[in-house]
Design a protein around this motif. Structure first.
Motif, PDB file in Angstrom:
ATOM      1  N   UNK A 139       0.816  -1.223   0.000  1.00 13.46           N
ATOM      2  CA  UNK A 139       0.000   0.000   0.000  1.00 13.46           C
ATOM      3  C   UNK A 139       0.843   1.264   0.000  1.00 13.46           C
ATOM      4  N   UNK A 140       2.027   1.216   0.623  1.00 13.17           N
ATOM      5  CA  UNK A 140       2.886   2.399   0.649  1.00 13.17           C
ATOM      6  C   UNK A 140       3.294   2.789  -0.768  1.00 13.17           C
ATOM      7  N   UNK A 141       3.644   1.807  -1.595  1.00  6.93           N
ATOM      8  CA  UNK A 141       4.065   2.116  -2.970  1.00  6.93           C
ATOM      9  C   UNK A 141       2.910   2.689  -3.786  1.00  6.93           C
ATOM     10  N   UNK A 142       1.692   2.174  -3.567  1.00  6.47           N
ATOM     11  CA  UNK A 142       0.541   2.740  -4.273  1.00  6.47           C
ATOM     12  C   UNK A 142       0.350   4.201  -3.895  1.00  6.47           C
ATOM     13  N   UNK A 143       0.367   4.473  -2.586  1.00  2.00           N
ATOM     14  CA  UNK A 143       0.170   5.852  -2.122  1.00  2.00           C
ATOM     15  C   UNK A 143       1.255   6.760  -2.696  1.00  2.00           C
ATOM     16  N   UNK A 144       2.477   6.280  -2.694  1.00  4.36           N
ATOM     17  CA  UNK A 144       3.594   7.090  -3.172  1.00  4.36           C
ATOM     18  C   UNK A 144       3.457   7.441  -4.650  1.00  4.36           C
ATOM     19  N   UNK A 145       3.285   6.438  -5.473  1.00  2.00           N
ATOM     20  CA  UNK A 145       3.323   6.676  -6.917  1.00  2.00           C
ATOM     21  C   UNK A 145       2.008   7.230  -7.461  1.00  2.00           C
ATOM     22  N   UNK A 146       0.892   6.918  -6.825  1.00  3.05           N
ATOM     23  CA  UNK A 146      -0.371   7.524  -7.257  1.00  3.05           C
ATOM     24  C   UNK A 146      -0.395   9.015  -6.924  1.00  3.05           C
ATOM     25  N   UNK A 147       0.158   9.354  -5.764  1.00  2.00           N
ATOM     26  CA  UNK A 147       0.231  10.768  -5.398  1.00  2.00           C
ATOM     27  C   UNK A 147       1.144  11.516  -6.364  1.00  2.00           C
ATOM     28  N   UNK A 148       2.301  10.918  -6.693  1.00  2.00           N
ATOM     29  CA  UNK A 148       3.218  11.534  -7.655  1.00  2.00           C
ATOM     30  C   UNK A 148       2.570  11.672  -9.021  1.00  2.00           C
ATOM     31  N   UNK A 149       1.613  10.802  -9.312  1.00  2.00           N
ATOM     32  CA  UNK A 149       0.885  10.827 -10.575  1.00  2.00           C
ATOM     33  C   UNK A 149      -0.201  11.909 -10.605  1.00  2.00           C
ATOM     34  N   UNK A 150      -0.417  12.578  -9.451  1.00  2.00           N
ATOM     35  CA  UNK A 150      -1.386  13.661  -9.396  1.00  2.00           C
ATOM     36  C   UNK A 150      -2.719  13.324  -8.753  1.00  2.00           C
ATOM     37  N   UNK A 151      -2.848  12.113  -8.193  1.00  2.00           N
ATOM     38  CA  UNK A 151      -4.104  11.721  -7.560  1.00  2.00           C
ATOM     39  C   UNK A 151      -4.144  12.211  -6.111  1.00  2.00           C
ATOM     40  N   UNK A 152      -5.345  12.339  -5.579  1.00  2.00           N
ATOM     41  CA  UNK A 152      -5.561  12.771  -4.189  1.00  2.00           C
ATOM     42  C   UNK A 152      -5.680  11.512  -3.331  1.00  2.00           C
ATOM     43  N   UNK A 153      -4.648  11.214  -2.545  1.00  2.00           N
ATOM     44  CA  UNK A 153      -4.567   9.941  -1.828  1.00  2.00           C
ATOM     45  C   UNK A 153      -4.662  10.148  -0.315  1.00  2.00           C
ATOM     46  N   UNK A 154      -5.539   9.357   0.313  1.00  2.00           N
ATOM     47  CA  UNK A 154      -5.658   9.314   1.769  1.00  2.00           C
ATOM     48  C   UNK A 154      -5.441   7.878   2.233  1.00  2.00           C
ATOM     49  N   UNK A 155      -4.687   7.717   3.300  1.00  2.00           N
ATOM     50  CA  UNK A 155      -4.442   6.380   3.862  1.00  2.00           C
ATOM     51  C   UNK A 155      -5.097   6.302   5.228  1.00  2.00           C
ATOM     52  N   UNK A 156      -5.940   5.302   5.414  1.00  2.00           N
ATOM     53  CA  UNK A 156      -6.572   5.050   6.709  1.00  2.00           C
ATOM     54  C   UNK A 156      -5.901   3.833   7.324  1.00  2.00           C
ATOM     55  N   UNK A 162     -16.543 -12.527  -9.591  1.00  2.00           N
ATOM     56  CA  UNK A 162     -16.305 -11.111  -9.866  1.00  2.00           C
ATOM     57  C   UNK A 162     -14.996 -10.951 -10.638  1.00  2.00           C
ATOM     58  N   UNK A 163     -14.895  -9.833 -11.352  1.00  2.00           N
ATOM     59  CA  UNK A 163     -13.661  -9.541 -12.081  1.00  2.00           C
ATOM     60  C   UNK A 163     -12.493  -9.497 -11.107  1.00  2.00           C
ATOM     61  N   UNK A 164     -11.474 -10.282 -11.400  1.00  2.19           N
ATOM     62  CA  UNK A 164     -10.296 -10.366 -10.530  1.00  2.19           C
ATOM     63  C   UNK A 164      -9.046 -10.214 -11.386  1.00  2.19           C
ATOM     64  N   UNK A 165      -8.183  -9.282 -11.017  1.00  6.19           N
ATOM     65  CA  UNK A 165      -6.965  -9.061 -11.791  1.00  6.19           C
ATOM     66  C   UNK A 165      -5.729  -9.220 -10.913  1.00  6.19           C
ATOM     67  N   UNK A 166      -4.621  -9.542 -11.556  1.00  7.24           N
ATOM     68  CA  UNK A 166      -3.375  -9.749 -10.833  1.00  7.24           C
ATOM     69  C   UNK A 166      -2.615  -8.430 -10.699  1.00  7.24           C
ATOM     70  N   UNK A 167      -2.246  -8.095  -9.463  1.00  5.26           N
ATOM     71  CA  UNK A 167      -1.371  -6.959  -9.180  1.00  5.26           C
ATOM     72  C   UNK A 167      -0.272  -7.516  -8.286  1.00  5.26           C
ATOM     73  N   UNK A 211       0.828   0.968 -13.614  1.00  2.00           N
ATOM     74  CA  UNK A 211      -0.024   0.088 -14.424  1.00  2.00           C
ATOM     75  C   UNK A 211      -1.356  -0.178 -13.739  1.00  2.00           C
ATOM     76  N   UNK A 212      -1.304  -0.345 -12.425  1.00  2.09           N
ATOM     77  CA  UNK A 212      -2.518  -0.582 -11.639  1.00  2.09           C
ATOM     78  C   UNK A 212      -3.451   0.625 -11.727  1.00  2.09           C
ATOM     79  N   UNK A 213      -2.903   1.822 -11.599  1.00  3.20           N
ATOM     80  CA  UNK A 213      -3.719   3.035 -11.688  1.00  3.20           C
ATOM     81  C   UNK A 213      -4.394   3.139 -13.057  1.00  3.20           C
ATOM     82  N   UNK A 214      -3.668   2.799 -14.097  1.00  2.00           N
ATOM     83  CA  UNK A 214      -4.244   2.841 -15.445  1.00  2.00           C
ATOM     84  C   UNK A 214      -5.409   1.854 -15.569  1.00  2.00           C
TER      85      UNK A 214
END
Length: 471
Positions: free
Chosen positions: A24-41, A207-212, A415-418
């Protein structure tokens, strides 16, 4: 697509020094750098969450909400002997009570007022298992505000978790029912770390399930350098290094230790010429093994060391040891440790698993190591003998750097964000607004009375919006 408001619900977060924290840390890091508004609970960590020394850079632009929670008789848990009793109870009664023994379930109640507000302010919520309370929070957010796109992520399986293999059939069905009542009913998308887990979760929930996948969050230049070095032949001592915790008794290094002992007894290798070093905080099982006379000279317990030092230790190993299960239930298990090992540029020896398991497939794809089933004792003994004299695993170790770099957490996160954006667009297109008119009002415009106590965006407004958009 405009900036997405993403809430990540995760128990694992710095300073908890766990391999699960990095996902989750890597998602928050790179999604935020990508310009998204990220909150971690996340949750304020407890004594049983140790070690708590993971120091990762603070993420600019990422809002982290750390919620403290109270435990029943929590004040006495600060005493070490009480904590040991708790661990013993959990270990010995997990087959009878399952997740009911997990004290982290109390996090849900403490978080309730906060996730209710976050639900109104988010476009996406992604909860990552375990513990199960993360998915329960994600589910409740989806129920409160149905227009949220909820992604249920699995680092490990929930009802199909190998730790529940020996539980009673009644308890297994109870755990499976809980999973279906949350993820199965309300999740918009399921993600997990391997293809086999994708198949398992898709079959369970339809349900739709994808590999990350998991990966390594290390600069790609360093990874290239580590994997381009000429591999030096062993001189006097073969150092086999394991870093991490050991949770299940069947995932252990006994057959490796026995193979080394047999080689020494047969005088094929000199005494004290092979050592196995263990780094980590949860090594009680290894401590017990080290008390046995035949293993005492082989095992070196180094204990817990900070992550930066661990990464340096991995790069200086002769072999990096990975422990896995050969049981069918573990077919899709793919620990984040394997990718961290790959980035170190050293051969990986995996004890446990099978040729068609996910771990074996990844090692073959990257040509970074091999898997030996725990029943292949003779094969393991021969491999250690050949490796000691410069052949064996050293001879076959030719890492494919381009394949290894595919597991960069930065690449994976982007890739996950896309994929998320694509899924959301498809989701919007699949929900046309079809208002069905009652015969009574065919010739009249419907009148909607909306009674509220405030004008801010909230639950009542969200309810009205969903009422209109869903007819």
């Amino acid at each position: 697509m405009s900036k997405l408001r993403i809430t990540i619900v995760t128990y694992d977060w710095p300073p908890r020094n766990s391999i699960g924290t990095h996902r989750p840390y890597s998602w928050a890091r790179y999604w935020s750098e990508n310009g998204q508004d990220v909150t971690v609970l996340t949750a304020k960590k407890k004594n049983f969450d140790v070690p708590l020394d993971l120091e990762l850079p603070k993420l600019n632009g990422v809002k982290v909400i750390e919620v403290p929670y109270q435990l029943f008789l929590g004040s006495i848990l600060k005493f070490p002997f009480i904590e040991k009793i708790g661990k013993w109870l959990r270990k010995n009664f997990v087959n009878y009570l399952g997740p009911n023994l997990d004290p982290r379930k109390a996090w849900f109640l403490a978080t309730s007022p906060i996730f209710s507000k976050l639900a109104r302010e988010s476009d996406i919520v992604i909860s990552t298992y375990g513990p199960e309370v993360a998915h329960i929070i994600g589910c409740r957010m989806k129920i409160l505000y149905p227009s949220i796109y909820w992604i249920a992520d699995y680092r490990d399986l929930w009802s199909g978790n190998p730790s529940f293999e020996n539980t009673s059939k009644i308890l297994k069905e109870k755990i499976k029912k809980d999973e279906k009542e949350t993820v199965g009913k309300y999740a918009d998308l399921i993600t997990t770390v391997s293809e086999d887990m994708c198949k398992s979760l898709n079959k369970l929930h339809n349900k739709t399930t994808i590999r990350v996948t998991n990966g390594f969050d290390i600069d790609e230049k360093i990874v290239k350098k580590n994997n381009s070095k000429n591999f030096l032949k062993l001189k006097k001592t073969l150092r086999i290094i394991y870093t991490g915790a050991i949770y299940l008794d069947e995932i252990n290094p006994v057959i490796l230790l026995d193979a080394i002992v047999n080689l020494v007894n047969k005088k094929k290798i000199p005494k004290n010429s092979v050592i196995v070093e263990f780094y980590g905080a949860r090594l009680d099982y290894i401590k017990d093994l080290s008390q046995k006379s035949k293993y005492s000279n082989l095992i070196k317990i180094k204990g817990h060391v900070p992550r930066p030092k661990v990464l340096e230790i991995q790069k200086k190993a002769d072999l990096l040891l990975l422990l896995a299960s050969s049981k069918e239930i573990s077919r899709g298990v793919l620990s984040g440790k394997i990718f961290e090992y790959m980035s170190a540029g050293r051969p990986i020896l995996c004890i446990g698993g099978r040729p068609d398991f996910e771990i074996s497939k990844v090692l073959k794809l990257t040509n970074t190591g091999l898997v030996i089933d725990r029943y292949e004792k003779k094969k393991l003994e021969n491999m250690i003998f050949e490796t000691f004299y410069g052949g064996g695993i050293f001879k076959d170790y030719k890492p494919k750097t381009n394949e290894i770099l595919r597991f960069s957490r930065k690449r994976i996160a982007n890739n996950f964000l896309r994929k998320i954006k694509e899924k959301i667009l498809l989701n919007k297109k699949s929900l046309p607004v079809n208002i069905v008119k009652s015969k009574k009002f065919v010739k009249k415009k419907p009148v909607i009375t909306h009674i509220i106590t405030g004008l801010e965006r909230g639950g009542a407004e969200g309810f009205l919006f969903n009422l209109l958009t869903n007819g």
